[in-house]
Structures are given as C-alpha cells and as structure tokens.
Design a protein around this motif. Structure first.
Motif, PDB file in Angstrom:
ATOM      1  N   TYR A   1       0.823  -1.210   0.000  1.00 47.27           N
ATOM      2  CA  TYR A   1       0.000   0.000   0.000  1.00 47.27           C
ATOM      3  C   TYR A   1       0.860   1.265   0.000  1.00 47.27           C
ATOM      4  O   TYR A   1       2.034   1.246   0.329  1.00 47.27           O
ATOM      5  CB  TYR A   1      -0.990   0.005   1.170  1.00 47.27           C
TER       6      TYR A   1
ATOM      7  N   GLN B   1       1.823   4.406   1.626  1.00 50.95           N
ATOM      8  CA  GLN B   1       1.815   5.064   2.933  1.00 50.95           C
ATOM      9  C   GLN B   1       2.181   6.528   2.768  1.00 50.95           C
ATOM     10  O   GLN B   1       3.292   6.865   2.380  1.00 50.95           O
ATOM     11  CB  GLN B   1       2.800   4.393   3.886  1.00 50.95           C
TER      12      GLN B   1
ATOM     13  N   ALA C   1      -2.598   2.665   7.452  1.00 51.55           N
ATOM     14  CA  ALA C   1      -2.547   2.373   6.014  1.00 51.55           C
ATOM     15  C   ALA C   1      -3.138   3.536   5.213  1.00 51.55           C
ATOM     16  O   ALA C   1      -3.874   3.344   4.249  1.00 51.55           O
ATOM     17  CB  ALA C   1      -3.266   1.071   5.700  1.00 51.55           C
ATOM     18  N   SER C   2      -2.777   4.751   5.593  1.00 53.11           N
ATOM     19  CA  SER C   2      -3.405   5.953   5.036  1.00 53.11           C
ATOM     20  C   SER C   2      -2.631   6.498   3.840  1.00 53.11           C
ATOM     21  O   SER C   2      -1.477   6.892   3.972  1.00 53.11           O
ATOM     22  CB  SER C   2      -3.488   7.042   6.112  1.00 53.11           C
ATOM     23  N   THR C   3      -3.287   6.543   2.702  1.00 51.72           N
ATOM     24  CA  THR C   3      -2.731   7.205   1.522  1.00 51.72           C
ATOM     25  C   THR C   3      -3.153   8.669   1.496  1.00 51.72           C
ATOM     26  O   THR C   3      -2.401   9.543   1.073  1.00 51.72           O
ATOM     27  CB  THR C   3      -3.179   6.484   0.248  1.00 51.72           C
TER      28      THR C   3
ATOM     29  N   TYR D   1      -7.256   4.577   1.606  1.00 55.30           N
ATOM     30  CA  TYR D   1      -6.144   3.641   1.427  1.00 55.30           C
ATOM     31  C   TYR D   1      -6.071   3.265  -0.041  1.00 55.30           C
ATOM     32  O   TYR D   1      -7.099   3.105  -0.710  1.00 55.30           O
ATOM     33  CB  TYR D   1      -6.406   2.400   2.272  1.00 55.30           C
TER      34      TYR D   1
ATOM     35  N   PRO E   1      -8.850   4.036   6.398  1.00 51.05           N
ATOM     36  CA  PRO E   1      -8.608   5.040   7.455  1.00 51.05           C
ATOM     37  C   PRO E   1      -9.895   5.632   8.033  1.00 51.05           C
ATOM     38  O   PRO E   1      -9.970   5.896   9.237  1.00 51.05           O
ATOM     39  CB  PRO E   1      -7.774   6.112   6.743  1.00 51.05           C
TER      40      PRO E   1
END
Length: 373
Positions: free
Chosen positions: A81, A83, A96-98, A103, A178
């Motif tokens: 993922y 990050q 796991a925050s984009t 995410y 998130p």
C-alpha cells in the motif's frame, strides 16, 4: 497590534495559564483556550502530503514480494500500500493511510494462485493496470478482469480472487480503511472454505447491463451497485463522446463511474473518475476539500501541486491532498484514473471548491518532486 491584543497574548503566555494548563492535563482534561487555534483552522490543514510513487519501483517490489509471500503462506493478499509520509504518526501502521480518509495499494496475483474470500466493513474498488486472465468472485459472481476495467466490491460482501491466465496480473486497490478505522467501525471475517465458488453465471451483472445506462426493470431500488465491472471499452466510448465538445478547463475530458440504479457514485464512500488529457492540454489550477489518488493509466506529463512539479508517466501513482492547489499538463495523450473521497465530504456537507485566479489559472513552479529510488 492593539494594546488589548498584546495584553491577551502576554496573558496566554503567562505562568498562571501555563501552570493551570499543565495541571488539568494530569486529569486527562484539555484546555480549549490552547487547542482551538490549532484544531479549528480557518481553512483545512491536512497532514497528508503530495507524493508520487513510480510504476517501476512498484512493479519491482511486487515481484520481489512474490518470491517471499504467497496467498497460502499468509497475509491473504500480496498487496503493497501507499503510505503517505505525512500520516506515518498514526498507529498502528499509519492506519494504512494514503490520504486522510483513503487507502490505496497495488496487488499482484500470479497464474494459478488463489486469494481466499473474506468480507469486511470497508468498501473496496479495483482498477486493472496490467494483465488479464484473473477473476474476482463477489458474493458468488465470478467477474473476469482485463486491463482498464474498474470493479467495485461493496462493504460486507464475500470476495476473493483467482488467476486462470498465464501472465502476472497487477491492479490498484482502494478502500476507505482510514475512515472506518478512525470511527471504530472495523469488522473482518474470513470465508471458512477458502475461495467462494460461483452461484450465478460468470460476469452476470455485466451481461445484465449490456445496454449501459439502460436499466433492467426491477433494479430501481438496488442499494448495492448492481454492476460489478465497468469495462474499459465503454469508458473510452463515453470519453470519445465528450470529445465532440470543448474540454473542461479544469478537468479535461472526464467521466465519473456511477451506480446505474441510483445515479450516485458507484461506491458509496469513494468517488472514481477517468480523465482524458490530449497531448499539450493543460488544465487550470483548482483546490477542493476532497483528496484524490491518481493512477496514470496511459500517457506522460506532469502536475503542479502547491507549486511543486510532479513528473509522471504510465504506471505511476500520486496523491493530491485536500485543499491543495493542483493542475495537470499532458505531454502525451493521457488517461488518468482517480479515486476521491467526495462521497464522504458530501455526507458531512463539507465539500468546497476554489479556482486559481491569477496567472491565467496556472501556478508558478517553485521546486520539483524527487522520488526515492
């Protein structure tokens, strides 16, 4: 500054205030007089940062992961993922925050592999970037995937993946992890028998909706999006229809994936779009409350985000944080797939948009993003 203003500022810095602030914190109490300037900003101040990941790096790391991890060996999904570097302070795992709310990841499935079925309270979607021959099975419907297809997996539906083809399959995943984590709504359940087996004909929903926006009678109240796979060829047809007209100065030629029963976004918590930017087209700068994750499906160019130039090409991914000025410049004919959190912002009635007025709508470039290699 007036004498009154100076007096207030000096008082807030005094030992009397500092001592009392420190005193109440030992009781797990907080001083609003200290906190309010930072937590109730006049405009959004996102912690998420603009960032770009190259397609070459992602594919290299996925292939390295394939030599270590298999679906049977643990982890359920071979996914890496994105990050966001501004959100790593969130624990565990940066949530796991984009972006603040979303995410996104790249996932690899090799020929002959199966990823077991499971379900969860997070909604999911996929965009196929490379390969063919794999399928996802959602609530008993086996849906075969091809490059350029967009697929949805609404929350709480069983879903798994398998690969009948002969070449690696890579796709983008996006979920509202998130958001669901932050409000304490996470539930997850594995499917006891591994990969769910089909109980309807393959590509069932796609066949029912062959007429595009001609809706089968009886689907008017369909709460869950009834179309599982939005085929690339139909997306291109829709964009080519728009090309009979002038491009939108801020979006180019853009379409939104929707639920054909309700007319709302295909996914209830995530918006999705495909933009076509012909070679040499430059969009004007804008900013809005929602955040966006962009995948370069085809083409080459650059975006300017808060005066920073981000060069991109086919296979790359980049993040536009909320309330960040941005514009796109196409050096080749370009297709950009994007995921946003407009449905979340709309539910809270927070969505706002501004356009960049000066310099004919274009920012001055002050620096250039350098990716980690």
């Amino acid at each position: 500054m007036s004498n009154k203003g100076e007096d207030i500022q000096n008082f807030m810095k005094s030992d009397t205030v500092k001592d009392f602030t420190q005193d109440i914190q030992q009781y797990n109490l907080g001083p609003l007089w200290e906190a309010i300037p930072e937590i109730m900003n006049k405009t959004p101040k996102p912690h998420a940062e603009a960032y770009l990941w190259s397609g070459e790096l992602l594919k290299k790391k996925l292939m390295e992961a394939s030599e270590i991890f298999t679906p049977e060996r643990g982890g359920e999904r071979r996914a890496i993922y994105f990050q966001n570097p501004g959100l790593t302070y969130r624990q565990p795992w940066g949530w796991a925050s984009t972006t603040q709310t979303l995410y996104a990841a790249v996932q690899l499935l090799l020929p002959g592999e199966e990823a077991p079925s499971h379900r969860h309270t997070q909604s999911a979607l996929r965009f196929i970037s490379e390969g063919s021959g794999a399928y996802t099975i959602v609530q008993g419907e086996r849906v075969y995937m091809e490059e350029g297809d967009f697929l949805i997996t609404p929350k709480n539906l069983w879903h798994g993946h398998a690969h009948d083809g002969d070449e690696p399959m890579i796709w983008m995943d996006a979920l509202d992890i998130p958001t669901i984590y932050s409000i304490g709504g996470t539930f997850f359940e594995p499917y006891e028998e591994g990969l769910q087996q089909p109980n309807v004909p393959d590509n069932f929903s796609e066949k029912r909706y062959q007429g595009g926006m001609v809706r089968p009678v009886g689907d008017a109240q369909y709460d869950v999006a009834p179309l599982a796979n939005y085929k690339w060829s139909r997306t291109v047809d829709a964009i080519e229809g728009l090309m009979n007209f002038d491009p939108d100065p801020y979006e180019g030629f853009a379409v939104e994936y929707i639920n054909p029963s309700t007319g709302k976004s295909a996914n209830p918590t995530m918006g999705t779009r495909m933009q076509y930017l012909p070679q040499s087209l430059s969009t004007k700068a804008q900013r809005h409350t929602h955040s966006t994750i962009v995948h370069v499906h085809e083409g080459e160019g650059y975006s300017v985000i808060n005066s920073v130039r981000f060069n991109w090409k086919k296979g790359d991914y980049f993040v536009i944080p909320n309330w960040a000025w941005y514009e796109h410049h196409a050096l080749q004919n370009t297709y950009l797939f994007s995921v946003n959190d407009i449905p979340i912002m709309d539910r809270f009635e927070l969505e706002r948009r501004e356009v960049f007025e000066s310099n004919d709508g274009h920012q001055k470039i002050e620096t250039e993003f350098k990716e980690i290699r």
